[in-house]
Structure formats: C-alpha cells, structure tokens
Design an enzyme around this catalytic site. Structure first.
Site, PDB file in Angstrom:
ATOM      1  N   GLU A 124       0.750  -0.751  -0.094  1.00 66.73           N
ATOM      2  CA  GLU A 124      -0.366   0.026   0.203  1.00 66.73           C
ATOM      3  C   GLU A 124       1.021   1.078  -0.296  1.00 66.73           C
ATOM      4  O   GLU A 124       2.314   0.973   0.470  1.00 66.73           O
ATOM      5  CB  GLU A 124      -0.817  -0.057   1.025  1.00 66.73           C
ATOM      6  CG  GLU A 124      -0.253  -0.190   2.250  1.00 66.73           C
ATOM      7  CD  GLU A 124      -0.708   0.618   3.925  1.00 66.73           C
ATOM      8  OE1 GLU A 124      -0.295   1.473   3.194  1.00 66.73           O
ATOM      9  OE2 GLU A 124      -0.647  -0.121   4.251  1.00 66.73           O
TER      10      GLU A 124
ATOM     11  N   LYS B  45      -5.812  10.469   0.340  1.00 65.42           N
ATOM     12  CA  LYS B  45      -5.823   8.785   1.237  1.00 65.42           C
ATOM     13  C   LYS B  45      -7.063   8.058   0.302  1.00 65.42           C
ATOM     14  O   LYS B  45      -8.189   9.250   1.222  1.00 65.42           O
ATOM     15  CB  LYS B  45      -6.382   9.197   2.177  1.00 65.42           C
ATOM     16  CG  LYS B  45      -6.115   8.218   3.250  1.00 65.42           C
ATOM     17  CD  LYS B  45      -6.535   8.427   4.681  1.00 65.42           C
ATOM     18  CE  LYS B  45      -6.853   7.244   5.206  1.00 65.42           C
ATOM     19  NZ  LYS B  45      -7.338   6.567   6.797  1.00 65.42           N
TER      20      LYS B  45
ATOM     21  N   ASP C 283     -18.454   3.628  13.246  1.00 68.73           N
ATOM     22  CA  ASP C 283     -16.858   3.762  12.161  1.00 68.73           C
ATOM     23  C   ASP C 283     -16.223   2.309  11.993  1.00 68.73           C
ATOM     24  O   ASP C 283     -15.643   1.952  13.137  1.00 68.73           O
ATOM     25  CB  ASP C 283     -15.626   4.926  12.810  1.00 68.73           C
ATOM     26  CG  ASP C 283     -15.027   5.169  12.375  1.00 68.73           C
ATOM     27  OD1 ASP C 283     -14.889   4.697  11.334  1.00 68.73           O
ATOM     28  OD2 ASP C 283     -14.196   5.730  12.792  1.00 68.73           O
TER      29      ASP C 283
ATOM     30  N   ARG D 187     -13.336   0.754   5.539  1.00 71.88           N
ATOM     31  CA  ARG D 187     -14.039  -0.686   4.677  1.00 71.88           C
ATOM     32  C   ARG D 187     -12.949  -2.137   4.900  1.00 71.88           C
ATOM     33  O   ARG D 187     -13.262  -2.702   4.011  1.00 71.88           O
ATOM     34  CB  ARG D 187     -13.671   0.240   3.392  1.00 71.88           C
ATOM     35  CG  ARG D 187     -14.170  -0.444   2.333  1.00 71.88           C
ATOM     36  CD  ARG D 187     -15.803  -0.630   2.288  1.00 71.88           C
ATOM     37  NE  ARG D 187     -15.554  -1.082   1.082  1.00 71.88           N
ATOM     38  CZ  ARG D 187     -16.617  -2.190   0.565  1.00 71.88           C
ATOM     39  NH1 ARG D 187     -17.333  -2.252   1.354  1.00 71.88           N
ATOM     40  NH2 ARG D 187     -16.121  -3.086  -0.352  1.00 71.88           N
TER      41      ARG D 187
ATOM     42  N   LYS E 254      -4.793  -2.163  13.641  1.00 68.07           N
ATOM     43  CA  LYS E 254      -4.374  -1.475  14.249  1.00 68.07           C
ATOM     44  C   LYS E 254      -4.824  -1.217  15.716  1.00 68.07           C
ATOM     45  O   LYS E 254      -5.645  -1.345  15.899  1.00 68.07           O
ATOM     46  CB  LYS E 254      -4.644   0.206  13.429  1.00 68.07           C
ATOM     47  CG  LYS E 254      -3.935  -0.161  12.301  1.00 68.07           C
ATOM     48  CD  LYS E 254      -4.113   1.668  11.315  1.00 68.07           C
ATOM     49  CE  LYS E 254      -3.430   1.311   9.759  1.00 68.07           C
ATOM     50  NZ  LYS E 254      -3.864   0.722   8.773  1.00 68.07           N
TER      51      LYS E 254
END
Length: 303
Positions: free
Chosen positions: A25, A86, A138, A141, A159
């Site tokens: 990424e 982003k 929240d 995706r 994370k």
C-alpha cells in the site's frame, strides 16, 4: 487489463509468468510517516520483498492513473507531496477523473490487487472497528474488502487504536480466517499482547499458501488475514501503549477529528508521543510483514 490501470513492466511480466508478487500500500508513504523516512522505508520494504524471492508492487494513483508498481521517482514524489489524497474504494473514481494523486488504503490496495491477480499483500496493520463504534458506526472498509476479495493480507494484526475484540468478531461474522503466524494470540500492532485468540495458528509459509490455495479452489470467497507478530525488539509495553492511545483518542475528540482523517491523526499523535517509540516500531513491523508476505507468495506460486 483495466483501461485505468498501468502495471509496471516487471510486475506485469511476473503476473503473466506466474512469478510471486506482493502488493504494497501507499498510505504509509503519504500519510503514515514524515518525509524522508517514509520514502526510505518504502524503498526498503520493496528491497526486502525482492530479497525474499518476490516482486514488489506498490500501488498508488499518480495523476489520475492507477499504478501497480511504482518507479523510484513516482515513489519519491508521492512521499514529498503534501496534497496526496487518502484513497479508499469510494474515492478511486473521483481521484481518477480529477487526475489527482492518491495513496491507497488497505481496502483500495486489496481491491486493485484483486483486479490484476495479485494474491498476497503486506501492510503494517489492517483497519477495523473503532472504539465507540456502537455510537459512531466507524468501521473500516478494510474488513469488507478482505471478506470479499481473494487476497491474503499479512499484517501485525489490526491497528492498536482500534477495538480489537470487535474487529475479530466482525471478521468472524464475515467468514474470514485470522491465521496467527507462529502464534495463537492476535497481535495488537505495536504490541503482541492482546489477550485475544486467532482462528488458527500455522507455523510455515508453505502451510499458509496451501490454506489459500485450498480455500479458493474449493470455491470459497474472500481473503484471509495473516497475523504476524511484531518482532519483540520493536514491541512496545502494553501499558505504555494503552496510555498513549487513550491520550491520542481524547485529543481527537477534543479536536473533532473523525472519518478518514481519524486513523492518520491518531498514528501521528502516537509517533509524536515521547514516552513510546512508535515510529521505529511501525517500521520494524512493516519490514517483518514484507518478508513473511514474500515467503508466502513464493510458496503460493509453486502450487
């Protein structure tokens, strides 16, 4: 190939000839670290993939073109620019028609990797269910894309800023295997102590490749998460990490940081926290994930 995608000749040759390829990424380049550390890290990650027998394919959008594999100039430019978007799945068409440059998130990278047939992807940590998601909804995706696409995602878990318990519950609901590489405990990004279990433990890259091959040849949809613990010499003490995360989340609330800006903000706050060495830890875990991803890609290419 897709008319909107440019594939680096080296990557295209590897895909056509069945050589191992690892997707990488670009959000970490544009939004995860300061310049020049970001470019240096990205180049080293590509080198590690090559040293372990695979072809690196860093994915990004440059001037409206989706790139699968960047040359050094493109990578450096992405690291220097301050206006790089982003880009998640929903942002790709907008970025393309406006001819903007964008750094792909985990979800966008998985999507593009799947489009071109790359089966292994290395990242730092996946996104997931945020703390207080019951109120905010929240949820990254990343989890949907992992559950839909046939790509193995090698990460140091999710994370650390996330609700790891709910993230694992979500993956279970979606039928995604979370494979602990040489561990049965789900790693917590900067720390290996989450107190949560992976779905299974596998100790060899060849076994993970066999699981990928078997799952997809059985006609089962979706990817897998390979949870690869951060090397112990880079790991951060859990108590110190929890305090730093709580402080970062409080700061985000005070400053009304939400949506796609939240994760970069929280990581930036952690990197600037003098009580922990999160930037060095981030780099260490990414290097480790790149190595394991390359080993898995090599084994998968043999099947």
């Amino acid at each position: 190939m897709n008319q909107f995608i440019d594939i680096h000749p080296k990557v295209l040759d590897a895909l056509r000839s069945g050589k191992p390829v690892v997707a990488l990424e670009s959000t970490i380049i544009a939004h995860g670290m300061p310049y020049p550390k970001n470019v240096e890290t990205a180049l080293n990650v590509e080198k590690i993939v090559e040293q372990n027998g695979a072809i690196p394919a860093t994915i990004a959008i440059i001037d409206g073109r989706i790139k699968v594999g960047l040359n050094p100039n493109e990578l450096t430019s992405l690291g220097k620019l301050s206006n790089v978007l982003k880009v998640s799945k929903r942002d790709i068409p907008y970025c393309v028609i406006k001819k903007y440059s964008g750094a792909t998130t985990v979800s966008a990278t998985i999507l593009i990797a799947d489009m071109v047939g790359i089966k292994v992807f290395a990242t730092g940590g996946i996104g997931g269910v945020h703390k207080d998601a019951a109120a905010t909804f929240d949820i990254s995706r990343d989890l949907e894309e992992i559950s839909e696409k046939q790509v193995a995602v090698v990460s140091a878990g999710a994370k650390a800023i996330l609700d790891l318990d709910l993230t694992l519950e979500y993956l279970e609901t979606k039928g995604v295997e979370v494979i602990g590489y040489k561990t049965s405990e789900f790693p917590a990004f900067f720390s290996n102590a989450s107190g949560l279990n992976t779905t299974f433990q596998l100790d060899e890259a060849s076994q993970i490749a066999q699981l990928m091959y078997t799952k997809w040849n059985m006609g089962l949809s979706g990817g897998i998460v390979v949870a690869n613990p951060i090397p112990q010499n880079y790991a951060i003490d859990k108590d110190s990490l929890d305090k730093a995360i709580s402080s970062a989340i409080l700061s985000a609330k005070d400053n009304k940081i939400t949506g796609k800006e939240l994760t970069p903000y929280l990581l930036k706050m952690l990197h600037s926290n003098k009580d922990i060495t999160s930037l060095e830890s981030n780099i260490g875990l990414i290097y480790n994930n790149a190595k394991i991803a390359a080993l898995i890609a090599v084994e998968f290419s043999k099947l």
